[in-house]
Design a protein around this motif. Structure first.
Motif, PDB file in Angstrom:
ATOM      1  N   SER A   5      18.102 -41.609 -12.763  1.00  0.00           N
ATOM      2  CA  SER A   5      18.989 -40.820 -13.625  1.00  0.00           C
ATOM      3  C   SER A   5      18.847 -41.237 -15.084  1.00  0.00           C
ATOM      4  CB  SER A   5      20.446 -40.981 -13.177  1.00  0.00           C
ATOM      5  OG  SER A   5      20.631 -40.479 -11.880  1.00  0.00           O
ATOM      6  N   LYS A  14      18.415 -44.831  -7.663  1.00  0.00           N
ATOM      7  CA  LYS A  14      18.866 -43.520  -8.141  1.00  0.00           C
ATOM      8  C   LYS A  14      19.463 -43.609  -9.542  1.00  0.00           C
ATOM      9  CE  LYS A  14      19.594 -41.126  -3.736  1.00  0.00           C
ATOM     10  NZ  LYS A  14      20.571 -40.502  -2.811  1.00  0.00           N
ATOM     11  N   SER A  15      20.148 -44.712  -9.829  1.00  0.00           N
ATOM     12  CA  SER A  15      20.708 -44.879 -11.181  1.00  0.00           C
ATOM     13  C   SER A  15      19.590 -45.052 -12.207  1.00  0.00           C
ATOM     14  CB  SER A  15      21.664 -46.076 -11.221  1.00  0.00           C
ATOM     15  OG  SER A  15      20.965 -47.300 -11.108  1.00  0.00           O
ATOM     16  N   ARG A  75      15.569 -39.909 -16.444  1.00  0.00           N
ATOM     17  CA  ARG A  75      15.699 -38.470 -16.662  1.00  0.00           C
ATOM     18  C   ARG A  75      16.488 -38.169 -17.933  1.00  0.00           C
ATOM     19  NH1 ARG A  75      16.951 -36.598 -10.447  1.00  0.00           N
ATOM     20  NH2 ARG A  75      14.834 -35.910  -9.904  1.00  0.00           N
ATOM     21  N   SER A  76      17.553 -38.953 -18.154  1.00  0.00           N
ATOM     22  CA  SER A  76      18.373 -38.725 -19.350  1.00  0.00           C
ATOM     23  C   SER A  76      17.582 -39.025 -20.614  1.00  0.00           C
ATOM     24  CB  SER A  76      19.643 -39.578 -19.301  1.00  0.00           C
ATOM     25  OG  SER A  76      19.337 -40.956 -19.411  1.00  0.00           O
TER      26      SER A  76
END
Length: 378
Positions: free
Chosen positions: A275, A271-272, A278-279
């Motif tokens: 993220s 998940k990190s 996505r960033s």
């Protein structure tokens, strides 16, 4: 409770400190064996009807005392220059002490402290008993074409070392024994076993060994690097996340109760990474839509020359970045060359770490031109 183990302690002490070999016959062995039996009977007698907390503390003191006697025999056998001719007798004592510990553990499963560290002798005994099983497991993974680093991981985990980075306890030894048996069954029955399959099997077995967790993180990052753009990387991570989230435990115990579960830890790791991707994508779109950065810069360099030029900027500290992969991703998304309008991240990465003399000369020529222009501005 030390006085109850005094006789055993004294037998080992005399054997260890004797200045000459002790007469070793069946009677000597029987004396030690009889004392072990007496201790076991005493435990049964004193624990019967005792309040659980008191019984547990009473047994624990005996358990730790026996382990300390074990360590005394190990220290004597390992210390150089201390061989007094009684090594064989000490090994007999070790064998009988192991039998005593196993009997205590079997007789009092609710009171025995499975989280205490095992003596080195038990680790050696484990490696000897299961060595042929481990060899079969490793040979089978090689025959099935599984990666060498996965085979090395299994070897590092199941060939127990002493001392180890993580304390080796009775519960860990039992867990490794059971897990090895399950893996052997999987290897024999699954004819099309793949790396991800074996990894998910170990996750389902609650194998939260730090080395295995690190291996899984490396495997996930490796899967990301196999695809060339952020969109594909995102889908790869989503697939792995779904795969791991759907796993069900097939073990009633974990390798290390003090550490987080490996499934939960890997879900957080994936998940990190999601993220982070996505960033990157969001930042790129924001800059582009705001007119602060073109979606694609066209350069006169070839892909190989562009990779050399950017690599030099990283090496000289002009571009500051923690992970080279970020540079590879950025270049593949935001540059085009006379050769191609879409640079492959993989081809950029290959050019980033390797270059030819011709390409290097052309980059040097451009840099020299830049220096001349800068000099003229002085």
């Amino acid at each position: 409770m030390d006085f109850e183990l005094y006789a055993l302690t004294e037998m080992v002490r005399r054997c260890a400190t004797a200045t000459a070999p002790i007469s070793f016959d069946r009677g000597t062995e029987q004396d030690f064996e009889s004392e072990c039996n007496r201790i076991l009977l005493s435990l049964h007698s004193n624990i019967a009807g005792t309040e659980p907390g008191t019984a547990r503390a009473y047994l624990y003191q005996h358990q730790i005392g026996i382990i300390n006697i074990f360590k005394r025999t190990e220290d004597q056998l390992l210390e150089p220059g201390t061989d007094n001719g009684n090594a064989n007798l000490l090994k007999v004592y070790q064998k009988l002490l192991l039998e005593l510990l196993n009997e205590i553990r079997s007789s009092f499963p609710n009171y025995f402290d499975n989280h205490s560290e095992v003596p080195k002798y038990l680790i050696n005994d484990f490696n000897i008993k299961h060595g042929h099983k481990l060899t079969f497991l490793l040979d089978s993974t090689k025959k099935k074409g599984l990666p060498e680093d996965l085979t090395e991981l299994l070897k590092e985990i199941f060939w127990v070392k002493y001392p180890n980075l993580i304390e080796t306890t009775f519960s860990k030894m039992e867990y490794l024994t059971n897990t090895l048996a399950v893996l052997l069954d999987i290897i024999e029955t699954d004819t099309e076993l793949e790396p991800l399959g074996l990894i998910t099997d170990l996750i389902s077995l609650e194998f939260n060994h730090p080395v295995f967790y690190s291996f899984c993180c490396g495997f996930i990052l490796g899967q990301i690097e196999l695809v060339e753009n952020i969109s594909d990387q995102f889908h790869t991570l989503q697939f792995l996340l779904k795969k791991i989230e759907q796993l069900q435990p097939i073990s009633v115990s974990v390798y290390e109760p003090k550490l987080p579960g490996v499934k939960e830890a890997l879900i957080r790791f994936i998940k990190s990474e999601i993220s982070y991707i996505r960033s990157l994508d969001f930042l790129s779109e924001e800059l582009s839509s705001g007119g602060l950065m073109e979606k694609n810069y066209r350069v006169s360099f070839t892909v190989r020359q562009l990779a050399i030029f950017i690599h030099l900027q990283v090496e000289t500290g002009i571009i500051l970045v923690d992970k080279p992969r970020l540079i590879h991703q950025y270049a593949s998304r935001h540059y085009s060359t006379p050769e191609t309008t879409k640079i492959s991240e993989k081809s950029f990465k290959n050019s980033y770490y390797g270059n030819s003399a011709d390409d290097l000369e052309k980059v040097i020529s451009k840099i020299t031109h830049m220096l001349v222009m800068a000099q003229e501005k002085l």
